[in-house]
Design a protein around this motif. Sequence first.
Motif, PDB file in Angstrom:
ATOM      1  N   UNK A  95     -18.333  65.649 117.535  1.00 37.72           N
ATOM      2  CA  UNK A  95     -17.714  66.029 118.803  1.00 37.72           C
ATOM      3  C   UNK A  95     -16.252  65.589 118.860  1.00 37.72           C
ATOM      4  N   UNK A  96     -15.981  64.394 118.354  1.00 35.07           N
ATOM      5  CA  UNK A  96     -14.609  63.873 118.370  1.00 35.07           C
ATOM      6  C   UNK A  96     -13.652  64.789 117.617  1.00 35.07           C
ATOM      7  N   UNK A  97     -14.129  65.431 116.559  1.00 33.15           N
ATOM      8  CA  UNK A  97     -13.279  66.342 115.798  1.00 33.15           C
ATOM      9  C   UNK A  97     -12.803  67.514 116.649  1.00 33.15           C
ATOM     10  N   UNK A  98     -13.614  67.897 117.621  1.00 33.43           N
ATOM     11  CA  UNK A  98     -13.266  69.020 118.502  1.00 33.43           C
ATOM     12  C   UNK A  98     -12.428  68.580 119.695  1.00 33.43           C
ATOM     13  N   UNK A  99     -12.158  67.282 119.777  1.00 34.95           N
ATOM     14  CA  UNK A  99     -11.390  66.740 120.898  1.00 34.95           C
ATOM     15  C   UNK A  99     -10.116  66.040 120.429  1.00 34.95           C
ATOM     16  N   UNK A 100      -9.701  66.341 119.226  1.00 36.29           N
ATOM     17  CA  UNK A 100      -8.580  65.623 118.618  1.00 36.29           C
ATOM     18  C   UNK A 100      -7.289  65.756 119.406  1.00 36.29           C
ATOM     19  N   UNK A 101      -7.145  66.835 120.181  1.00 39.26           N
ATOM     20  CA  UNK A 101      -5.907  67.009 120.941  1.00 39.26           C
ATOM     21  C   UNK A 101      -5.775  66.012 122.089  1.00 39.26           C
ATOM     22  N   UNK A 102      -6.859  65.247 122.367  1.00 44.10           N
ATOM     23  CA  UNK A 102      -6.799  64.203 123.395  1.00 44.10           C
ATOM     24  C   UNK A 102      -6.540  62.821 122.803  1.00 44.10           C
ATOM     25  N   UNK A 103      -6.440  62.713 121.480  1.00 42.74           N
ATOM     26  CA  UNK A 103      -6.323  61.421 120.813  1.00 42.74           C
ATOM     27  C   UNK A 103      -5.076  60.667 121.248  1.00 42.74           C
ATOM     28  N   UNK A 104      -5.286  59.439 121.714  1.00 43.22           N
ATOM     29  CA  UNK A 104      -4.190  58.572 122.078  1.00 43.22           C
ATOM     30  C   UNK A 104      -3.392  59.018 123.286  1.00 43.22           C
ATOM     31  N   UNK A 105      -3.864  60.044 123.980  1.00 42.27           N
ATOM     32  CA  UNK A 105      -3.105  60.575 125.113  1.00 42.27           C
ATOM     33  C   UNK A 105      -3.284  59.662 126.331  1.00 42.27           C
ATOM     34  N   UNK A 106      -2.195  59.277 126.995  1.00 43.69           N
ATOM     35  CA  UNK A 106      -2.336  58.446 128.194  1.00 43.69           C
ATOM     36  C   UNK A 106      -3.032  59.222 129.316  1.00 43.69           C
ATOM     37  N   UNK A 107      -3.784  58.488 130.136  1.00 41.93           N
ATOM     38  CA  UNK A 107      -4.446  59.125 131.262  1.00 41.93           C
ATOM     39  C   UNK A 107      -5.762  59.796 130.926  1.00 41.93           C
ATOM     40  N   UNK A 108      -6.268  59.566 129.707  1.00 40.03           N
ATOM     41  CA  UNK A 108      -7.557  60.135 129.298  1.00 40.03           C
ATOM     42  C   UNK A 108      -8.610  59.035 129.303  1.00 40.03           C
ATOM     43  N   UNK A 109      -9.788  59.324 129.828  1.00 48.07           N
ATOM     44  CA  UNK A 109     -10.902  58.390 129.788  1.00 48.07           C
ATOM     45  C   UNK A 109     -12.172  59.155 129.428  1.00 48.07           C
ATOM     46  N   UNK A 110     -13.006  58.539 128.601  1.00 48.17           N
ATOM     47  CA  UNK A 110     -14.300  59.110 128.231  1.00 48.17           C
ATOM     48  C   UNK A 110     -15.371  58.463 129.100  1.00 48.17           C
TER      49      UNK A 110
END
Length: 226
Positions: free
Chosen positions: A16-31
């Motif tokens: 799943x993380x591979x499909x969410x790579x565009x959120x990597x290290x982005x500020x303001x993101x929480x899982x």
Amino acid sequence: MNEPEFQDRYEGGRALAEHLRDYAGRPGVVVLALPRGGVPVAAEVARRLGVPLDVFLVRKLGTPGHEELAMGAIASGGMRVLNREVVDELNIRRDQIEATARREALELQRREQRYREGRPPPDVRGRTVILVDDGLATGTTMRAAVAALRILEPAAIVVAVPVAAADSCTSLALVADRIICVRMPEPFYSVGLWYRDFDQTEDDEVRALLAQAAQAPPSTGAQSSA
């Protein structure tokens, strides 16, 4: 029937993380994970993206006499979603719904206290929330989570799961800002069929994963895939 897609929830999380790579290290993101089965999946996602991890509590309302069939769900903050098709088809009485909701609310409160261990819930206002579970069958529980989160005014809600029924992904796309379903096998049957190891996730595992995430601040970038 096809072979399971994933060895276990952790492998599902890595995919799943591979499909969410565009959120990597982005500020303001929480899982945010839906306990309990969504927590191992979400832990891998959060670790690889380098973003915070927390939980969002939701409880399925099982149909009286057929507990595995969801007639609805409740979520943190008192939000309730009913599956009207199930309620009407099975002529479920209002008092039965209320009794089930009261019982599940007590369990939701117990888990909230046990999992957080004094930590406050995250402030999601203005943030991008990636809402993770181990899969979607009917999608009722996830819809309750999305509805409850909307009240908290996040900037965006991304629903993300390793495996799902195709029609559930379609219906969730109408309420989420984005949906990621890595695999949509047909026929679907149930989430557990698509994992080789689908043992129940225990409270202690959930607490350990959340404590580990709280003690180790996320990095500024994505984790390596090694």
